[in-house]
Write an enzyme that holds these catalytic residues in place. Structure first.
Site, PDB file in Angstrom:
ATOM      1  N   LYS B  72      10.994 -16.613 -22.692  1.00  0.00           N
ATOM      2  CA  LYS B  72      10.735 -15.681 -23.803  1.00  0.00           C
ATOM      3  C   LYS B  72       9.593 -16.220 -24.663  1.00  0.00           C
ATOM      4  O   LYS B  72       9.416 -17.438 -24.822  1.00  0.00           O
ATOM      5  CB  LYS B  72      12.018 -15.551 -24.622  1.00  0.00           C
ATOM      6  N   SER B 148      16.527  -8.765 -28.865  1.00  0.00           N
ATOM      7  CA  SER B 148      15.107  -8.948 -28.838  1.00  0.00           C
ATOM      8  C   SER B 148      14.584  -9.544 -27.524  1.00  0.00           C
ATOM      9  O   SER B 148      13.370  -9.572 -27.315  1.00  0.00           O
ATOM     10  CB  SER B 148      14.666  -9.853 -29.994  1.00  0.00           C
ATOM     11  N   SER B 172      20.741 -11.036 -29.318  1.00  0.00           N
ATOM     12  CA  SER B 172      19.485 -10.817 -28.606  1.00  0.00           C
ATOM     13  C   SER B 172      19.414 -11.237 -27.154  1.00  0.00           C
ATOM     14  O   SER B 172      18.426 -10.940 -26.488  1.00  0.00           O
ATOM     15  CB  SER B 172      18.345 -11.506 -29.355  1.00  0.00           C
TER      16      SER B 172
END
Lengths: 477, 481, 96
Positions: B72, B148, B172
């Site tokens: 990420k 997210s 997330s």
């Protein structure tokens, strides 16, 4: 209207640890800008703080030496504000659970000993350095993250002299603990002052101004003196003192309002989630207490009782730890039971030399044995007290012994009557008026003549002997 | 079978047997990504192929040898773009690796240098707040992949990644995993080092694996978990072999189903899927009962105070002084700050920063921040009580399946409320995993969440594995891309 | 929470050094007010005698030794610097 000044001091002490408070960068000075930085103290995204163990142990020592109560539970909080020298946009500090509370520093005032209460001692990190020139401002983060202790007093001082005395005492205690070099010139000790006035006898506090930018203890004293006068004038004129921050300008010897500061800061303190709670057990506090060396006050008291010296003399000798160690050795090695001669020599000529060279007694690099040799030469009248000062200077400069210097420069005091007679004869001959003054009743004229003999003998004549001989000669003729 | 469709464990086995090479794996993934990225947009700044970081010195040999891990965009990888999908970090390349990255490297993993998409600074539940534009749900590209960590979840779901790292502050990892039909695990707070994770909410953030199955989740967790002296909040407890518990019987496990989670607002198909899962658990011999987590209704408000307060402080370092974006031609320092942050941060970031600043500000601290910390204690205590009697808690991961792009963007509060089931685990610091447990009639995945007490990841993995093996026994449904 | 108004939001934005342009302030203000209203629900929770949790796990006393480690070399320290002069980060003039 008679006013009383009410003064509180906030001192920041930079700790002498090897590394910074929350990262392993060196906490050293005098290197190229931005050399000692890492993701943590540079405030890079993703970096996290870890507390340097020695910072806490130093804080414990200072807290205990100041008579504070160490808190069993202490934590760090974030103090949030924006400034280019503050890389994370917050300073890691302590807000409501500081490491130490409620201590004191005792100072000497003309009215006797006074207690200045220490409100709190807490740990925090330093910001970087900002430098300005015509083009803009430059940020150096070498200093960012260096550990500080903030020591805050209650507003217990009432004169600039008391503030000065507090600072001197505080510095001496901290130096004894060897946790900082406490040098205001180098910035390892910084002081801000809060001062307000109130009518004498009034118990409520007046509006205070915060003074910053004082670079020496003397500057603190001068700034306070000026500010007290400034506030008195305002109050006398029926005006109100503004609660504001003022900067001391040493050149102009005035304080100026920091009008450029916008609205008051809202620091939005909250517990730093990146650091744990710190629990300090009573055992650990006991261990820290045991690790504290004899502090200046205790040492002075001991000097007084062990060596029979006065409080004043003891105070001077114990102000600095290394000087005290040196003095103690000299005193111990001094053969006679009456230590006064060596003590006087330490406080007199030796201290004068040290001050003129800008170092402490121990900085003179004189061994106790050599000092004792010099003192004994004076005691035995081999050299006069006056000459001994010259010898001392040379001993330090050339790292030679007193004996060597006295012999090589032929400084031995002349006490031999026959040697002095000749000089005395000449002096009497050249100073007829003084001789007449003496004969006409002016007893002091003989001192002038003694002075002339000293001069003519390049200081080597033994003044006592000269005085006696002169009196006899003058009586004779 | 294409290499890209295999799990990490399967690839590791083939590598061990010498049947394939690391280059072949990466090549397969890269080709897959080249074919699907314009539809999925899982990666940031995708330039047509996927590359991994060059090995420093001799490539390490370990359980993850040669297997690519996608990362990420908020996890620092040395000298690689790590921008948190924010304009304010445009082009930023950290000079250091996050601890999890160092650990993966020393276990032989190949770190994919192209990062996965995310909501800016992890602020969001849909990946629509990315400055690079949203990722798409591989199961229906009109829908969000969740957030997210939407990019990581989408990449794993579309086989453009073997497995991936995400971060979870309020759900997330779990919510996008559930939207994308993959497995997402949020470890116990302090289990995995946060050093190198760009902080959102320091007391809630954790890095965790997003994988195709439960075994891969255990495999990745083995590598990244463990004490880190650089992270004061990481816990010094030994890391077990998380794969060892897989396959252990779950008979007799006591499962609590919180009644407060099964109320209005939950999509009927999500409820159905969960109830079917509970039946599956019963078939496996577990015992399911209703439990109560009475302070659930306060979880979202508590979260949005604590998380935004911490975020407002964590994001103060983005000021244009030392790195990242700096507004051009600022007349003075004050303008430089305000314009840099005004232009550099997206809307959601600004919203949260202002909210958080407000919650900490003078006069409001007690009513908001301090109160939230107290209610957090109540939420934590709710779980402690339940775990005193039960091994774990099972609930839906999200009240709805993936929603349509743009559907919730106009109403931030609506978006926040979709985190309702995941948030409590972060507040209590407990581990939680989301596993696929079915599909809606529209073909969208539904995820089931299992939560347990601190450092009881094995309980989660054991149960999740048993469920997975029993419910869809090796026949993984794939999105039609 | 009717006391929360645009002025307070604007002040808070300035405290946070986040410049809001024109319509942004109004839009953000409205949304934030709505969120704060919702958050006001917390007043219903009974927090009497409850200790705040600022650290979720009972981990205390984490330290490191006072031993230096390698600092960042210059090319790393300044790699992302928007503006530098010599070995310093350069910013517009700060008036003190």
């Amino acid at each position: 209207m008679e006013y009383e000044a009410v003064i509180g001091l906030e001192v920041h002490v930079q700790l002498n640890t090897n590394t910074k408070a929350f990262c392993a960068c060196r906490a050293e000075f005098g290197v190229e800008p931005n050399t000692n930085i890492c993701p943590v103290c540079l405030g890079l995204p993703g970096a996290l703080p870890v507390l340097n163990k020695v910072v806490l142990s130093h804080a414990l020592k200072v807290g205990l030496a100041l008579g504070c109560s160490i808190q069993n539970r202490t934590k760090f909080d974030r103090k949030n504000y924006f400034y280019p020298d503050l890389p994370k946009g917050y300073q890691i500090s302590q807000f409501d659970l500081p490491v130490a509370l409620a201590g004191e520093v005792r100072i000497d005032t003309p009215a006797g000993e006074k207690c200045v209460r220490v409100k709190r001692v807490h740990m925090e990190e330093d910001a970087g350095k900002l430098m300005h020139d015509a083009e803009g401002s430059l940020v150096d983060l070498n200093r960012a993250g260096v550990p500080l202790l903030e020591i805050v007093t209650e507003p217990d001082m009432n004169t600039p002299d008391e503030a000065y005395a507090y600072l001197t005492k505080l510095k001496s205690v901290i130096e004894y603990l060897d946790v900082s070099d406490c040098d205001m010139e180098k910035g390892s000790l910084r002081c801000d002052a809060n001062v307000s006035l109130r009518p004498k006898g009034e118990s409520r506090l007046g509006t205070k101004a915060e003074l910053k930018n004082m670079n020496s203890f003397k500057a603190v004293k001068d700034a306070l003196l000026y500010e007290i006068g400034r506030q008195a004038e305002i109050l006398d004129g029926g005006g109100k003192v503004a609660q504001e921050t003022r900067l001391w300008d040493a050149r102009q010897a005035k304080t100026f309002s920091m009008r450029s500061k916008e609205e008051a800061h809202d620091y939005r303190y909250f517990p730093d989630p990146d650091l744990t709670l710190f629990l300090i057990t009573d055992e650990e506090i006991g261990e820290a207490r045991a690790g504290i060396p004899e502090l200046p006050q205790q040492k002075a008291a001991r000097f007084m009782s062990e060596f029979g010296i006065s409080a004043y003399d003891a105070g001077i000798l114990t102000a600095d730890k290394r000087d005290a160690a040196f003095a103690e050795e000299c005193i111990k090695v001094f053969p006679s039971g009456d230590k006064k001669p060596v003590v006087n020599y330490l406080i007199g000529p030796l201290l004068a030399e040290a001050n003129s060279r800008g170092c402490g007694l121990s900085g003179l690099k004189l061994s106790p044995e050599r000092l004792l040799e010099l003192v004994s030469l004076v005691q035995k009248n081999v050299i006069s007290n006056l000459v001994s000062k010259t010898v001392l200077k040379e001993m330090i400069d050339r790292q030679a012994t007193a004996d060597e210097i006295v012999k090589s420069r032929n400084l031995a005091q002349i006490s031999d009557t026959s040697a002095l007679d000749g000089i005395i004869t000449r002096v009497l001959a050249e100073n007829v008026k003084s001789v007449q003054d003496f004969r006409s009743g002016k007893e002091n004229a003989v001192m002038f003549l003694v002075g002339q003999v000293m001069r003519m003998s390049a200081g080597k004549a033994n003044p006592k002997v000269v005085q006696e001989l002169l009196k006899r000669r003058l009586a004779d003729a | 079978m294409e290499l890209y469709s295999l799990t990490g464990a399967q690839l590791a086995e083939l590598l061990k047997q010498g049947k394939i090479s690391a280059e072949e794996i990466l090549s397969s993934l890269s080709l897959r990504a080249a074919g699907k990225e314009d539809k999925v947009k899982a990666y940031v700044r995708f330039g047509g192929k996927l590359e991994s970081l060059p090995a420093e010195g001799a490539p390490a040999r370990g359980p993850l040898s040669g297997i690519p891990v996608s990362v990420k965009d908020n996890i620092c990888t040395r000298s690689c773009n790590t921008e948190c999908c924010s304009r304010i970090l445009s082009g930023y390349r950290p000079p250091y690796d996050a601890t999890v990255i160092s650990r993966l490297k020393s276990d032989g993993a190949a770190i994919v240098s192209t990062k996965t998409n995310m909501d800016e600074f992890a602020f969001g539940s849909s990946t629509e707040n990315s400055c690079f534009g949203p990722s798409r749900n591989p199961w229906d590209t009109q829908c969000v992949p969740g957030g997210s960590s939407g990019g990581s979840a989408a990449a794993v779901a579309s086989d453009e990644a073997v497995f991936a790292l995400g971060s979870d502050t309020g759900g997330s990892i779990r919510q996008p995993a559930s939207f994308c039909g993959v497995v997402g695990l949020k470890p116990t707070y302090g289990r995995v080092s946060r050093y190198g994770l760009v902080a959102f909410a320091s007391s809630l953030d954790q890095i965790g694996p997003i994988t195709k199955d439960v075994r891969d989740s255990a495999l990745l967790l083995n590598s990244i978990a463990g004490y880190d002296p650089k992270d004061s909040t990481s816990v010094n407890t030994p890391v077990p072999d998380y794969t060892a518990c897989l396959g252990q019987p779950v008979k007799g496990m006591r499962i609590g189903v919180p009644k407060e989670y099964m109320v209005e607002g939950i999509d009927p198909q999500v409820r159905e899927a969960l109830l079917r899962s509970l039946e599956e658990f019963k078939r496996l011999g577990a015992v399911c009962s209703e439990v109560s987590l009475p302070h659930t209704e306060f979880a979202v408000p508590v979260y949005y105070i604590i998380a935004t307060a911490e975020a407002s402080s964590n994001l103060a370092r983005f000021d244009g002084v030392r790195y990242g974006f700096r507004a051009a031609d600022a007349e003075n320092i004050s303008a430089m700050y305000s314009r840099t942050r005004g232009e550099g941060f997206g809307k959601e970031a600004k919203r949260r920063i202002i909210l958080g600043t407000f919650a900490l500000s003078h006069g409001y601290y007690d009513a908001y921040y301090l109160r939230a910390l107290k209610v957090r204690t109540l939420i934590k205590q709710d779980f402690e009580k339940v775990f005193g009697e039960f091994d774990c808690v099972v609930a839906p991961t999200s009240p709805t399946p993936a929603f349509k792009l743009g559907e919730k963007m106009g109403d931030p509060l609506k978006m926040y409320l979709s985190d309702i089931y995941t948030i409590s685990a972060n507040l209590a610091g407990i581990p939680a995993i989301s596993v696929p447990c079915g599909f809606t009639s529209g073909g969208l995945p539904v995820g089931m969440q299992i939560m347990s007490g601190h450092f009881r990841e094995e309980t989660l993995l054991k149960l999740a594995y048993a469920y997975e093996q029993s419910a869809y026994a090796g026949s993984r449904r794939r999105p039609e891309l | 929470m009717s006391e929360i108004n645009d002025k307070i939001i604007d002040y808070t934005a300035r405290l946070a050094r986040v410049q809001l342009e024109g319509a942004e302030l109004g839009e953000l203000s409205g949304q934030i007010k709505g969120i704060l209203d919702f958050i006001g629900k917390l007043e219903e929770a009974d927090t009497g005698n409850i200790e705040p949790t600022s650290h979720i796990l009972p981990v205390n006393n984490v330290f490191r030794a006072d031993e230096p480690a390698q600092s960042l070399p210059a090319e790393d320290a300044f790699s992302g610097a928007p503006k530098k002069r010599g070995r310093c980060f350069s910013v517009p003039k700060v008036i003190e």
